[in-house]
Design a protein around this motif. Structure first.
Motif, PDB file in Angstrom:
ATOM      1  N   ALA A 135       0.821  -1.213   0.000  1.00 12.65           N
ATOM      2  CA  ALA A 135       0.000   0.000   0.000  1.00 12.65           C
ATOM      3  C   ALA A 135       0.855   1.263   0.000  1.00 12.65           C
ATOM      4  CB  ALA A 135      -0.949  -0.005   1.194  1.00 12.65           C
ATOM      5  N   LEU A 136       1.990   1.224   0.680  1.00 10.01           N
ATOM      6  CA  LEU A 136       2.895   2.376   0.662  1.00 10.01           C
ATOM      7  C   LEU A 136       3.436   2.598  -0.746  1.00 10.01           C
ATOM      8  CD1 LEU A 136       4.827   1.841   3.997  1.00 10.01           C
ATOM      9  CD2 LEU A 136       3.589   3.913   3.370  1.00 10.01           C
ATOM     10  N   ARG A 137       3.859   1.539  -1.384  1.00  7.45           N
ATOM     11  CA  ARG A 137       4.430   1.670  -2.734  1.00  7.45           C
ATOM     12  C   ARG A 137       3.376   2.116  -3.746  1.00  7.45           C
ATOM     13  NH1 ARG A 137       7.524  -3.209  -0.966  1.00  7.45           N
ATOM     14  NH2 ARG A 137       9.659  -2.450  -0.673  1.00  7.45           N
ATOM     15  N   GLU A 138       2.134   1.720  -3.511  1.00  5.73           N
ATOM     16  CA  GLU A 138       1.049   2.103  -4.418  1.00  5.73           C
ATOM     17  C   GLU A 138       0.383   3.408  -4.007  1.00  5.73           C
ATOM     18  OE1 GLU A 138      -1.478  -1.310  -4.337  1.00  5.73           O
ATOM     19  OE2 GLU A 138       0.051  -2.629  -5.209  1.00  5.73           O
ATOM     20  N   ARG A 139       0.915   4.052  -2.957  1.00  7.43           N
ATOM     21  CA  ARG A 139       0.424   5.342  -2.462  1.00  7.43           C
ATOM     22  C   ARG A 139      -1.021   5.283  -1.986  1.00  7.43           C
ATOM     23  NH1 ARG A 139       3.686   9.618  -3.068  1.00  7.43           N
ATOM     24  NH2 ARG A 139       5.631   9.239  -4.209  1.00  7.43           N
ATOM     25  N   ARG A 140      -1.432   4.124  -1.490  1.00  2.00           N
ATOM     26  CA  ARG A 140      -2.764   3.999  -0.906  1.00  2.00           C
ATOM     27  C   ARG A 140      -2.756   4.384   0.564  1.00  2.00           C
ATOM     28  NH1 ARG A 140      -4.090  -1.080  -0.660  1.00  2.00           N
ATOM     29  NH2 ARG A 140      -2.281  -2.018  -1.650  1.00  2.00           N
ATOM     30  N   ILE A 141      -1.603   4.353   1.215  1.00  2.00           N
ATOM     31  CA  ILE A 141      -1.447   4.863   2.569  1.00  2.00           C
ATOM     32  C   ILE A 141      -0.236   5.785   2.609  1.00  2.00           C
ATOM     33  CG2 ILE A 141      -2.544   2.870   3.670  1.00  2.00           C
ATOM     34  CD1 ILE A 141       0.242   1.892   4.478  1.00  2.00           C
ATOM     35  N   SER A 142      -0.208   6.666   3.603  1.00  3.81           N
ATOM     36  CA  SER A 142       0.900   7.615   3.765  1.00  3.81           C
ATOM     37  C   SER A 142       1.970   7.070   4.687  1.00  3.81           C
ATOM     38  CB  SER A 142       0.369   8.933   4.339  1.00  3.81           C
ATOM     39  OG  SER A 142      -0.769   9.380   3.642  1.00  3.81           O
ATOM     40  N   VAL A 143       1.545   6.321   5.692  1.00  6.84           N
ATOM     41  CA  VAL A 143       2.466   5.799   6.704  1.00  6.84           C
ATOM     42  C   VAL A 143       1.887   4.511   7.263  1.00  6.84           C
ATOM     43  CG1 VAL A 143       1.397   7.140   8.567  1.00  6.84           C
ATOM     44  CG2 VAL A 143       3.775   6.415   8.800  1.00  6.84           C
ATOM     45  N   GLY A 144       2.756   3.596   7.659  1.00 10.74           N
ATOM     46  CA  GLY A 144       2.313   2.350   8.270  1.00 10.74           C
ATOM     47  C   GLY A 144       3.012   2.138   9.598  1.00 10.74           C
ATOM     48  N   PHE A 145       2.431   1.288  10.420  1.00  9.39           N
ATOM     49  CA  PHE A 145       3.051   0.900  11.689  1.00  9.39           C
ATOM     50  C   PHE A 145       3.113  -0.618  11.740  1.00  9.39           C
ATOM     51  CE2 PHE A 145       1.541   5.132  12.711  1.00  9.39           C
ATOM     52  CZ  PHE A 145       2.554   5.643  13.510  1.00  9.39           C
ATOM     53  N   ASN A 146       4.288  -1.148  12.113  1.00  9.63           N
ATOM     54  CA  ASN A 146       4.402  -2.595  12.255  1.00  9.63           C
ATOM     55  C   ASN A 146       5.671  -2.944  13.005  1.00  9.63           C
ATOM     56  OD1 ASN A 146       3.727  -5.464  11.660  1.00  9.63           O
ATOM     57  ND2 ASN A 146       2.376  -4.478  10.150  1.00  9.63           N
ATOM     58  N   ARG A 147       5.888  -4.240  13.180  1.00 12.86           N
ATOM     59  CA  ARG A 147       7.060  -4.732  13.900  1.00 12.86           C
ATOM     60  C   ARG A 147       7.912  -5.601  12.977  1.00 12.86           C
ATOM     61  NH1 ARG A 147       3.063  -5.706  18.369  1.00 12.86           N
ATOM     62  NH2 ARG A 147       3.456  -4.078  19.899  1.00 12.86           N
ATOM     63  N   LEU A 148       9.214  -5.613  13.245  1.00 13.96           N
ATOM     64  CA  LEU A 148      10.140  -6.494  12.530  1.00 13.96           C
ATOM     65  C   LEU A 148      10.016  -6.307  11.018  1.00 13.96           C
ATOM     66  CD1 LEU A 148       9.498  -9.680  14.704  1.00 13.96           C
ATOM     67  CD2 LEU A 148      11.382  -8.056  14.940  1.00 13.96           C
ATOM     68  N   VAL A 149      10.065  -5.059  10.597  1.00 14.07           N
ATOM     69  CA  VAL A 149       9.946  -4.756   9.173  1.00 14.07           C
ATOM     70  C   VAL A 149      11.315  -4.935   8.525  1.00 14.07           C
ATOM     71  CG1 VAL A 149       9.266  -3.051   7.466  1.00 14.07           C
ATOM     72  CG2 VAL A 149       8.134  -3.097   9.704  1.00 14.07           C
ATOM     73  N   PRO A 150      11.426  -5.729   7.465  1.00 10.12           N
ATOM     74  CA  PRO A 150      12.725  -5.924   6.810  1.00 10.12           C
ATOM     75  C   PRO A 150      13.160  -4.649   6.099  1.00 10.12           C
ATOM     76  CG  PRO A 150      10.985  -6.958   5.528  1.00 10.12           C
ATOM     77  CD  PRO A 150      10.347  -6.504   6.813  1.00 10.12           C
ATOM     78  N   PRO A 151      14.480  -4.418   5.984  1.00  9.94           N
ATOM     79  CA  PRO A 151      14.958  -3.228   5.270  1.00  9.94           C
ATOM     80  C   PRO A 151      14.464  -3.210   3.823  1.00  9.94           C
ATOM     81  CG  PRO A 151      16.754  -4.293   6.466  1.00  9.94           C
ATOM     82  CD  PRO A 151      15.591  -5.235   6.519  1.00  9.94           C
ATOM     83  N   GLU A 152      14.028  -2.039   3.380  1.00  3.98           N
ATOM     84  CA  GLU A 152      13.539  -1.858   2.017  1.00  3.98           C
ATOM     85  C   GLU A 152      14.182  -0.597   1.456  1.00  3.98           C
ATOM     86  OE1 GLU A 152      11.600  -3.956   0.504  1.00  3.98           O
ATOM     87  OE2 GLU A 152      10.869  -5.199   2.158  1.00  3.98           O
ATOM     88  N   PRO A 153      14.807  -0.658   0.260  1.00  6.65           N
ATOM     89  CA  PRO A 153      15.540   0.508  -0.254  1.00  6.65           C
ATOM     90  C   PRO A 153      14.672   1.727  -0.520  1.00  6.65           C
ATOM     91  CG  PRO A 153      15.339  -1.206  -1.938  1.00  6.65           C
ATOM     92  CD  PRO A 153      14.878  -1.807  -0.647  1.00  6.65           C
ATOM     93  N   ASP A 154      13.393   1.514  -0.822  1.00  5.01           N
ATOM     94  CA  ASP A 154      12.515   2.636  -1.165  1.00  5.01           C
ATOM     95  C   ASP A 154      11.679   3.121   0.006  1.00  5.01           C
ATOM     96  OD1 ASP A 154      11.192   0.187  -1.176  1.00  5.01           O
ATOM     97  OD2 ASP A 154       9.691   0.832  -2.637  1.00  5.01           O
ATOM     98  N   LEU A 155      11.872   2.513   1.175  1.00  7.24           N
ATOM     99  CA  LEU A 155      11.086   2.878   2.354  1.00  7.24           C
ATOM    100  C   LEU A 155      11.999   3.252   3.507  1.00  7.24           C
ATOM    101  CD1 LEU A 155       8.416   0.015   2.274  1.00  7.24           C
ATOM    102  CD2 LEU A 155       8.199   2.320   1.331  1.00  7.24           C
ATOM    103  N   VAL A 156      11.498   4.143   4.363  1.00 12.45           N
ATOM    104  CA  VAL A 156      12.195   4.517   5.594  1.00 12.45           C
ATOM    105  C   VAL A 156      11.500   3.834   6.759  1.00 12.45           C
ATOM    106  CG1 VAL A 156      12.865   6.421   7.107  1.00 12.45           C
ATOM    107  CG2 VAL A 156      12.845   6.743   4.623  1.00 12.45           C
ATOM    108  N   ILE A 157      12.275   3.183   7.604  1.00 11.30           N
ATOM    109  CA  ILE A 157      11.737   2.468   8.766  1.00 11.30           C
ATOM    110  C   ILE A 157      12.302   3.139  10.012  1.00 11.30           C
ATOM    111  CG2 ILE A 157      11.551   0.245   9.941  1.00 11.30           C
ATOM    112  CD1 ILE A 157      12.211  -0.993   7.108  1.00 11.30           C
ATOM    113  N   GLU A 158      11.444   3.729  10.816  1.00  9.25           N
ATOM    114  CA  GLU A 158      11.875   4.448  12.014  1.00  9.25           C
ATOM    115  C   GLU A 158      11.282   3.780  13.249  1.00  9.25           C
ATOM    116  OE1 GLU A 158      11.582   8.699  11.996  1.00  9.25           O
ATOM    117  OE2 GLU A 158      11.371   8.783   9.818  1.00  9.25           O
ATOM    118  N   THR A 159      12.137   3.512  14.227  1.00 12.47           N
ATOM    119  CA  THR A 159      11.665   2.900  15.470  1.00 12.47           C
ATOM    120  C   THR A 159      10.903   3.931  16.299  1.00 12.47           C
ATOM    121  OG1 THR A 159      13.499   1.326  15.505  1.00 12.47           O
ATOM    122  CG2 THR A 159      12.357   1.718  17.590  1.00 12.47           C
ATOM    123  N   VAL A 160       9.678   3.591  16.652  1.00 10.25           N
ATOM    124  CA  VAL A 160       8.859   4.454  17.492  1.00 10.25           C
ATOM    125  C   VAL A 160       9.144   4.175  18.970  1.00 10.25           C
ATOM    126  CG1 VAL A 160       6.498   5.103  18.098  1.00 10.25           C
ATOM    127  CG2 VAL A 160       7.074   4.547  15.726  1.00 10.25           C
TER     128      VAL A 160
END
Length: 297
Positions: A135-160
């Motif tokens: 959904a992030l890549r397709e621009r259906r959502i602006s931001v997501g929340f989850n755990r244990l997200v694997p590194p993705e070159p086109d996404l930023v993963i920030e620990t809350v």
């Protein structure tokens, strides 16, 4: 017609005098006269009748006067709304959530953001980790929340935050008498794991912790969400390793104890967004996220 001509016309129509209108507009009278003539030529109708005392509106002029204040007000509203959108004060924020993410910190972050930006429409979407990434890549959502997200070159993963672990036990269980529970204490105990999903998550972390401790894991049920898992604990089907935020469910018949495990002390909650996304609304929301507490006990 342009907005400047509309303002010039309105000043003359209200003052009924070119000299006073020019003074009000902080301009010389000849340019103002030329602008009024140009407007009349464009509309193909005289707007004023010149009199010794000043200017009187024609029928066409009165018709235009009935419309101009609304046009100028709409233009001002458009300017203000555009500026507000540019500052991230209006717009829409689509947020991807997962089951246990709605229990504590994420609702507090959203509430804080809504208090700061009440004109931003917040839309929530319950999604699995894989669905959030798509959904992030397709621009259906602006931001997501989850755990244990694997590194993705086109996404930023920030620990809350990093959330400490608990063991949910059926009320009356022998381990309820302990101040904390170790993995070896759970040997032979029926365990309920979640989430039962393709991408690695908490269930895999629990399996690894049991393996690291050399303790056999007896899986009673594998379910998709925390509510189902804790409800099964309340029903006496087994115990569950979960997060501290699960305590907010407050289901009767469940007792929580801290998990004492060197391999699984806590688990991170991350927010995910597109790299290089310059949305002012997203930027304002991330400022709220980054200002939140970095950990939870």
């Amino acid at each position: 017609m342009d907005l400047r001509q509309m303002r010039y016309f309105l000043a003359v129509a209200e003052e009924r005098h070119l000299g006073r209108a020019a003074e009000r507009l902080h301009m010389a009278q000849p340019p103002l006269t030329r602008q009024i003539h140009a407007l009349e030529d464009e509309l193909g109708a005289p707007l004023f009748t010149r009199t010794p005392k000043g200017m009187e509106l024609t029928e066409a002029g009165q018709t235009l006067l009935d419309e101009v204040p609304n046009l100028l007000a709409l233009a001002q509203r458009a300017r203000e709304r555009t500026r507000a959108a540019g500052r991230g004060e209006t717009g829409r924020l689509d947020v991807g959530l997962f089951g246990s993410g709605v229990l504590d910190v994420i609702p507090r972050l959203l509430a804080r953001f809504h208090a700061e930006r009440p004109d931003v429409k917040i839309v929530l979407h319950t999604m699995t980790k894989a669905e959030q990434l798509d959904a992030l890549r397709e621009r259906r959502i602006s931001v997501g929340f989850n755990r244990l997200v694997p590194p993705e070159p086109d996404l930023v993963i920030e620990t809350v935050l990093r959330e400490q672990m608990r063991v949910a036990l059926p009320e009356g269980h022998r381990l309820c008498a302990q101040a904390s529970v170790r993995i070896p204490d759970l040997q032979g105990e029926p365990m309920i794991l979640y989430p039962n999903l393709p991408l690695p998550g908490l269930a895999q972390q629990v399996m690894q912790a049991f393996a690291q401790e050399g303790t056999p894991l007896q899986i009673e049920q594998e379910v998709e969400d925390v509510l189902t898992a804790v409800a099964l604990v309340a029903g006496g089907f087994g115990s569950c390793v979960t997060t501290a935020s699960s305590e907010s469910l407050r289901l009767p018949g469940v007792v929580y104890r801290p998990l004492d495990c060197a391999y699984l002390r806590d688990i991170e909650l991350s927010c995910i967004h597109r790299r290089g996304d310059g949305s002012p609304v997203l930027g304002a929301f991330l400022a709220v996220v980054r200002g939140s507490s970095p950990s939870r006990g």
